[in-house]
Design an enzyme around this catalytic site. Structure first.
Site, PDB file in Angstrom:
ATOM      1  N   HIS A  24      -7.231  -1.753   5.395  1.00 48.46           N
ATOM      2  CA  HIS A  24      -6.428  -0.747   6.096  1.00 48.46           C
ATOM      3  C   HIS A  24      -7.027   0.624   5.757  1.00 48.46           C
ATOM      4  CE1 HIS A  24      -3.046   0.692   8.277  1.00 48.46           C
ATOM      5  NE2 HIS A  24      -2.361   1.165   7.248  1.00 48.46           N
ATOM      6  N   HIS A  41       0.845  -1.191   0.000  1.00 49.73           N
ATOM      7  CA  HIS A  41       0.000   0.000   0.000  1.00 49.73           C
ATOM      8  C   HIS A  41       0.880   1.240   0.000  1.00 49.73           C
ATOM      9  CE1 HIS A  41       0.861  -0.630   4.257  1.00 49.73           C
ATOM     10  NE2 HIS A  41       0.317   0.530   4.583  1.00 49.73           N
ATOM     11  N   HIS A  83       1.290   3.880   1.947  1.00 46.58           N
ATOM     12  CA  HIS A  83       1.746   4.610   3.128  1.00 46.58           C
ATOM     13  C   HIS A  83       3.271   4.655   3.103  1.00 46.58           C
ATOM     14  CE1 HIS A  83      -2.101   4.249   5.786  1.00 46.58           C
ATOM     15  NE2 HIS A  83      -2.104   5.322   5.017  1.00 46.58           N
ATOM     16  N   HIS A 118       5.869  -5.048  12.342  1.00 48.45           N
ATOM     17  CA  HIS A 118       5.178  -3.764  12.229  1.00 48.45           C
ATOM     18  C   HIS A 118       4.802  -3.219  13.604  1.00 48.45           C
ATOM     19  CE1 HIS A 118       2.413  -0.662  10.587  1.00 48.45           C
ATOM     20  NE2 HIS A 118       3.265  -0.704   9.589  1.00 48.45           N
ATOM     21  N   ASP A 161      -0.449  -3.829   5.846  1.00 50.56           N
ATOM     22  CA  ASP A 161      -1.060  -3.615   7.145  1.00 50.56           C
ATOM     23  C   ASP A 161      -2.533  -3.992   7.044  1.00 50.56           C
ATOM     24  OD1 ASP A 161       1.406  -2.401   7.456  1.00 50.56           O
ATOM     25  OD2 ASP A 161       0.639  -0.440   7.934  1.00 50.56           O
ATOM     26  N   ASP A 163       5.738   4.360   5.152  1.00 51.16           N
ATOM     27  CA  ASP A 163       6.633   3.372   5.766  1.00 51.16           C
ATOM     28  C   ASP A 163       6.659   2.056   4.990  1.00 51.16           C
ATOM     29  OD1 ASP A 163       3.977   3.146   6.615  1.00 51.16           O
ATOM     30  OD2 ASP A 163       4.492   2.217   8.516  1.00 51.16           O
ATOM     31  N   HIS A 164       5.964   2.015   3.848  1.00 46.85           N
ATOM     32  CA  HIS A 164       5.984   0.818   3.002  1.00 46.85           C
ATOM     33  C   HIS A 164       6.466   1.117   1.589  1.00 46.85           C
ATOM     34  CE1 HIS A 164       3.738  -1.788   5.867  1.00 46.85           C
ATOM     35  NE2 HIS A 164       3.475  -0.588   6.359  1.00 46.85           N
TER      36      HIS A 164
END
Lengths: 306, 306
Positions: B140, B60, B62, B268, B210, B64-65
């Site tokens: 998510h 996805h 976001h 995570h 997530d 942090d990914h």
């Protein structure tokens, strides 16, 4: 004036060779200059308070100078930042950041402002009571400018002995420091220069990365306290400068010499080299006060004791 | 099958707590799964050859990914990559990358392909002779899917003693491993099962990050060799799961139990916790074979000796 090198290497980031990012502390401001990938980790490592950064200056849109910016802004959001943040950089930087925030459905609770540059002439970006920040036009493969940070002249220094001898009331000291003359109770006027001495010499910092050797920046940066000038290559690879639009350590030193700067700081080293001392020695052949940027290194520029 | 955890922490990256990124080695492939900021530094640290990565899977958008992806692609360009690269991820990922390459005036000499997903049902992304990769629909705050990597059944194992007893010519061994019967010189037909045993059990890996607790993924991932399931919170903060769309370690373990997986790998972790062992102990109350992801940790899943 204090400069913290967060990263000073070119191109591909490694754990021990971070891309360009610096923190300049000047007159109570904490300016972030460039923001390569991993800058937020380097900020933590150097224990710099994220919330104190209110202005971020990006020289150009190559990855090793900007790919850490979106992560830093996202972290500001996660840390519930509420104070304004202004980002200065070339046209395109606003689009670059906003598209990523939009796709991640992240909304900034703080005021996020962009000031984009398109003109290749010096432009005043920021001015307050104590300093100015102006762009320095550079020449690289994409639109690039450096930044000139200049302190404004501060108050004059009080000559306490003279003030006491003339019997100047302490209530007037603030006015005296600001340069005013004093009229004593007996009507006598004491000229300010009898009561004060020159204050601290305003300091200045010029950040020039990335760029080919560009002599016409010399008038703008003449006499700066410190100049950071990229030195991607050693003399042995000077032939690469024209195509890649980078400089050698010797060229950086030539700019420093012509501009009569205080200290030259070298950086943006190509990853092909193992021994950075060669940059310093090649620069010192031209300009003695040449220093090496290193990740985590701090340069302090204090006022000489008068 | 070998899994290297490059980063396994949520939200704000720090030097000792990298955001999500993993390398899965399966049937000669090296798959990169998610690519938070600093992933390219972690790849170097773990001595993984950049050129071997041909497929990148992003769960996805976001930060942090995914915020390490543009830097990695830029590095591929600097390293003069010429082999094809395919990026699988949610709709928007192509725009995210291409706008940044355009603004940096970087052109990839290699073939850069995108396969964007929009549908919230399992989709086959990749298939070759040895494996398949399929999306796992997750839930998510933004459109998110995990990935199911499944080996195909391989060759049967030769029963050398039986082959020799029947006098099967070694020239036929390859055919026998592929499941063929053998006709001897005297015309006798030997059934394949007389000459072979079951081969290695195909392995499989499900990556689920997530997501909120989502029981309807259980049928799709039932029996996988290893499941990585996010566990952002401990039970004490379960109340945050609904709003943030994350899971607890206990919920991850419940999924592992229901899906009868081999090994559960937790990760995570929210940065609010200091002691990761609590995640393992809360998970083990539900599912014994629960392990902790840690930056740099390697999980190897070998075939049992028969």
């Amino acid at each position: 004036m204090k400069l913290t090198i967060l990263g000073c290497h070119s191109a591909t980031p490694r754990d021990n060779a971070r891309p360009t990012a610096q923190i300049l502390e000047m007159k109570g401001h904490l300016f972030l200059i460039d923001c390569g990938e991993g800058t937020q980790m380097a900020l933590r490592k150097n224990r710099i308070k994220f919330a104190r950064i209110k202005h971020i200056f990006i020289s150009h849109l190559h990855g090793d100078h900007v790919y850490g910016l979106i992560g830093l802004i996202s972290t500001f959001c996660l840390l519930s930042r509420d104070s304004e943040l202004t980002i200065y950089g070339p046209k395109g930087i606003k689009e670059l950041i906003l598209i990523q925030l939009k796709l991640a459905k992240v909304y900034t609770a703080f005021d996020l402002r962009f000031r984009e540059s398109v003109e290749n002439i010096p432009q005043l970006l920021l001015e307050d009571d104590s300093l100015t920040v102006t762009t320095i036009p550079l020449e690289h493969r994409v639109f690039t400018h450096g930044f000139l940070f200049q302190e404004k002249p501060g108050d004059r220094r009080l000559d306490i002995v003279a003030c006491e001898e003339y019997g100047v009331d302490q209530a007037y000291y603030r006015k005296v420091k600001q340069g005013h003359d004093v009229t004593l109770d007996n009507g006598e006027v004491i000229a300010n220069e009898e009561l004060t001495m020159d204050g601290d010499k305003p300091k200045s910092y010029a950040f020039c990365s990335d760029t080919v050797y560009k002599e016409d920046i010399v008038p703008q940066i003449t006499g700066v306290t410190a100049l950071y000038h990229e030195s991607t290559f050693l003399k042995a690879h000077e032939n690469l400068c024209d195509r890649t639009k980078h400089s050698t350590a010797e060229q950086a030193a030539t700019i420093a010499l012509k501009a009569k700067v205080g200290t030259l700081i070298l950086g943006h080293y190509s990853s092909r080299y193992g021994d950075y001392e060669l940059f310093r020695s090649e620069a010192r052949e031209v300009f003695e006060n040449s220093e090496l940027a290193m990740d985590g290194k701090v340069f302090e520029f204090s006022n000489p004791k008068l």
